[in-house]
Write a protein that holds these residues in place. Structure first.
Motif, mmCIF file in Angstrom:
data_model
loop_
_atom_site.group_PDB
_atom_site.id
_atom_site.type_symbol
_atom_site.label_atom_id
_atom_site.label_comp_id
_atom_site.label_asym_id
_atom_site.label_seq_id
_atom_site.Cartn_x
_atom_site.Cartn_y
_atom_site.Cartn_z
ATOM 1 N N TYR A 145 0.857 -1.185 0.000
ATOM 2 C CA TYR A 145 0.000 0.000 0.000
ATOM 3 C C TYR A 145 0.888 1.228 0.000
ATOM 4 N N ARG A 146 0.505 2.211 -0.808
ATOM 5 C CA ARG A 146 1.248 3.473 -0.848
ATOM 6 C C ARG A 146 0.277 4.630 -0.760
ATOM 7 N N LEU A 147 0.749 5.704 -0.173
ATOM 8 C CA LEU A 147 -0.079 6.896 -0.040
ATOM 9 C C LEU A 147 -0.227 7.617 -1.366
ATOM 10 N N THR A 148 -1.403 8.153 -1.597
ATOM 11 C CA THR A 148 -1.601 9.041 -2.741
ATOM 12 C C THR A 148 -1.099 10.427 -2.334
ATOM 13 N N GLU A 149 -1.191 11.374 -3.234
ATOM 14 C CA GLU A 149 -0.754 12.737 -2.922
ATOM 15 C C GLU A 149 -1.567 13.310 -1.757
ATOM 16 N N GLU A 150 -2.885 13.082 -1.806
ATOM 17 C CA GLU A 150 -3.745 13.571 -0.718
ATOM 18 C C GLU A 150 -3.453 12.816 0.579
#
Length: 190
Positions: free
Chosen positions: A72-77
């Motif tokens: 899992y990776r964070l989006t920009e938001e």
């Protein structure tokens, strides 16, 4: 005095804040998060990850092969919100204290009012339309948590004013619309 926007409900959950902070620290696998937080149950972690994915705060990357794994990776938001979540966890509040404050509408309202200016209990009572007993219980709890402090003014009659502490300032972006004003507006999918 409820939170505006459904996405802010995410931040009222202690485990969502932990997951965001962990992903912001570079952790990408659910097993790593579970290893660092033994109290977090796998079912709860999966529910939080799915909710964060639905709000476009994280992206899911499944890998084929054996053993199967998912990153899992964070989006920009999500990265914007993760920075705030990390600072919140460093504020000194435990996860249970944090959720206690965020789930009580009167505590949230008291902190918002005190952010504007120091206030006397009588002024808080008039603004919140709350019973004396309930107000003083909430004020005592906030004071015990170190989020407010009491000033006793030596006048006749003696006056009491409540102020926010530095610790409470870490909570203010969540309680106000600062996150929205800073450009944080995730989109809900599906």
């Amino acid at each position: 005095m409820e939170f505006k926007g459904e996405w802010q409900q995410i931040l009222r959950c202690k485990w969502s804040v932990v997951v965001l902070a962990e992903l912001g620290n570079g952790t990408s696998r659910p097993s790593q998060i579970l290893h660092r937080h033994p109290d977090l149950k796998p079912k709860v972690l999966w529910q939080r990850l799915k909710k964060l994915e639905r709000f476009n705060l994280v992206q899911r990357f499944p890998f084929d092969g054996y053993p199967r794994r998912t990153d899992y990776r964070l989006t920009e938001e999500g990265a914007k919100l993760a920075q705030w979540a990390k600072s919140l966890l460093q504020s000194g509040l435990t996860l249970d204290e944090l959720t206690t404050v965020l789930r009580c509408r009167y505590m949230v309202a008291i902190l918002k009012l005190l952010a504007q200016q120091p206030r006397r209990p009588k002024a808080l009572k008039a603004r919140l339309k709350i019973a004396d007993k309930l107000l003083f219980e909430r004020l005592a709890k906030l004071e015990k948590l170190g989020l407010i402090w009491r000033e006793i003014v030596p006048t006749r009659p003696i006056q009491v004013r409540y102020h926010l502490t530095e610790r409470a300032l870490a909570l203010m972006p969540l309680l106000t619309d600062e996150l929205c004003e800073a450009g944080f507006k995730p989109q809900i999918t599906g």
